[in-house]
Motif scaffolding. Structure first.
Motif, PDB file in Angstrom:
ATOM      1  N   GLY A 120       5.673   9.043  -2.004  1.00 19.34           N
ATOM      2  CA  GLY A 120       5.258   9.778  -3.201  1.00 19.34           C
ATOM      3  C   GLY A 120       4.471  11.006  -2.780  1.00 19.34           C
ATOM      4  O   GLY A 120       4.409  11.352  -1.602  1.00 19.34           O
ATOM      5  N   SER A 121       3.868  11.658  -3.716  1.00 19.81           N
ATOM      6  CA  SER A 121       3.166  12.919  -3.447  1.00 19.81           C
ATOM      7  C   SER A 121       2.043  12.756  -2.429  1.00 19.81           C
ATOM      8  O   SER A 121       1.269  11.807  -2.498  1.00 19.81           O
ATOM      9  CB  SER A 121       2.566  13.478  -4.730  1.00 19.81           C
TER      10      SER A 121
ATOM     11  N   ALA B  19       0.840  -1.200   0.000  1.00 21.47           N
ATOM     12  CA  ALA B  19       0.000   0.000   0.000  1.00 21.47           C
ATOM     13  C   ALA B  19       0.879   1.256   0.000  1.00 21.47           C
ATOM     14  O   ALA B  19       2.025   1.221   0.453  1.00 21.47           O
ATOM     15  CB  ALA B  19      -0.920  -0.005   1.211  1.00 21.47           C
ATOM     16  N   LYS B  20       0.336   2.338  -0.463  1.00 21.79           N
ATOM     17  CA  LYS B  20       1.088   3.586  -0.621  1.00 21.79           C
ATOM     18  C   LYS B  20       1.792   4.017   0.661  1.00 21.79           C
ATOM     19  O   LYS B  20       2.943   4.460   0.627  1.00 21.79           O
ATOM     20  CB  LYS B  20       0.157   4.703  -1.104  1.00 21.79           C
ATOM     21  N   TYR B  21       1.126   3.910   1.814  1.00 21.55           N
ATOM     22  CA  TYR B  21       1.690   4.449   3.057  1.00 21.55           C
ATOM     23  C   TYR B  21       2.482   3.420   3.865  1.00 21.55           C
ATOM     24  O   TYR B  21       2.985   3.740   4.939  1.00 21.55           O
ATOM     25  CB  TYR B  21       0.577   5.098   3.889  1.00 21.55           C
ATOM     26  N   ASP B  22       2.629   2.211   3.339  1.00 21.27           N
ATOM     27  CA  ASP B  22       3.430   1.192   4.031  1.00 21.27           C
ATOM     28  C   ASP B  22       4.884   1.619   4.270  1.00 21.27           C
ATOM     29  O   ASP B  22       5.427   1.358   5.341  1.00 21.27           O
ATOM     30  CB  ASP B  22       3.394  -0.143   3.285  1.00 21.27           C
TER      31      ASP B  22
ATOM     32  N   PRO C  61      -1.491  14.241  -0.955  1.00 23.78           N
ATOM     33  CA  PRO C  61      -2.592  14.977  -1.578  1.00 23.78           C
ATOM     34  C   PRO C  61      -2.605  16.437  -1.120  1.00 23.78           C
ATOM     35  O   PRO C  61      -2.068  16.766  -0.045  1.00 23.78           O
ATOM     36  CB  PRO C  61      -3.834  14.241  -1.087  1.00 23.78           C
ATOM     37  N   LYS C  62      -3.188  17.271  -1.910  1.00 21.09           N
ATOM     38  CA  LYS C  62      -3.303  18.699  -1.592  1.00 21.09           C
ATOM     39  C   LYS C  62      -3.928  18.896  -0.209  1.00 21.09           C
ATOM     40  O   LYS C  62      -3.541  19.780   0.544  1.00 21.09           O
ATOM     41  CB  LYS C  62      -4.137  19.380  -2.674  1.00 21.09           C
ATOM     42  N   SER C  63      -4.886  18.051   0.146  1.00 22.11           N
ATOM     43  CA  SER C  63      -5.578  18.181   1.434  1.00 22.11           C
ATOM     44  C   SER C  63      -4.637  17.994   2.618  1.00 22.11           C
ATOM     45  O   SER C  63      -4.874  18.532   3.697  1.00 22.11           O
ATOM     46  CB  SER C  63      -6.748  17.203   1.519  1.00 22.11           C
ATOM     47  N   ALA C  64      -3.541  17.265   2.447  1.00 19.80           N
ATOM     48  CA  ALA C  64      -2.575  17.086   3.541  1.00 19.80           C
ATOM     49  C   ALA C  64      -1.921  18.412   3.907  1.00 19.80           C
ATOM     50  O   ALA C  64      -1.556  18.633   5.064  1.00 19.80           O
ATOM     51  CB  ALA C  64      -1.512  16.064   3.155  1.00 19.80           C
ATOM     52  N   ARG C  65      -1.787  19.285   2.944  1.00 22.73           N
ATOM     53  CA  ARG C  65      -1.180  20.596   3.188  1.00 22.73           C
ATOM     54  C   ARG C  65      -2.199  21.646   3.621  1.00 22.73           C
ATOM     55  O   ARG C  65      -1.855  22.607   4.273  1.00 22.73           O
ATOM     56  CB  ARG C  65      -0.452  21.066   1.939  1.00 22.73           C
ATOM     57  N   GLU C  66      -3.439  21.457   3.239  1.00 18.95           N
ATOM     58  CA  GLU C  66      -4.440  22.501   3.455  1.00 18.95           C
ATOM     59  C   GLU C  66      -5.490  22.180   4.508  1.00 18.95           C
ATOM     60  O   GLU C  66      -6.225  23.070   4.918  1.00 18.95           O
ATOM     61  CB  GLU C  66      -5.147  22.791   2.131  1.00 18.95           C
ATOM     62  N   TYR C  67      -5.568  20.942   4.933  1.00 16.67           N
ATOM     63  CA  TYR C  67      -6.672  20.508   5.784  1.00 16.67           C
ATOM     64  C   TYR C  67      -6.118  19.743   6.978  1.00 16.67           C
ATOM     65  O   TYR C  67      -5.781  18.568   6.878  1.00 16.67           O
ATOM     66  CB  TYR C  67      -7.615  19.646   4.937  1.00 16.67           C
ATOM     67  N   ARG C  68      -5.989  20.403   8.118  1.00 12.31           N
ATOM     68  CA  ARG C  68      -5.382  19.801   9.310  1.00 12.31           C
ATOM     69  C   ARG C  68      -5.992  18.446   9.679  1.00 12.31           C
ATOM     70  O   ARG C  68      -5.265  17.515  10.045  1.00 12.31           O
ATOM     71  CB  ARG C  68      -5.450  20.793  10.480  1.00 12.31           C
TER      72      ARG C  68
END
Length: 77
Positions: A30-31, A2-5, A33-40
């Protein structure tokens, strides 16, 4: 895998308190999401989200997020 493993694997070998930049995390998964930077709440310790499941499965919770500095602190439970 999985991506976050890779983040979970990294945390499993880390100390009790781990401060990481968003860029360091992106180097593992990897990248973000935009929400990780904008949405606590994206960084909330909520097992209904695949990214949170990864750090919680490794025995950590997010204790601090500084969106301006793009840093997050994980603490071992």
């Amino acid at each position: 895998m999985a991506k976050y493993d890779p983040l979970a694997d990294h945390l499993r070998t880390a100390g009790n308190r781990v401060s990481m930049s968003f860029s360091e995390i992106e180097g593992l998964v990897g990248s973000l999401p935009k929400s990780a930077r904008e949405y606590r709440p994206w960084w909330g310790n909520d097992r209904t989200h695949v990214h949170a499941k990864a750090w919680m499965a490794a025995g950590y919770e997010v204790s601090e997020v500084d969106a301006d500095a793009e840093r997050v602190v994980f603490e071992r439970r």
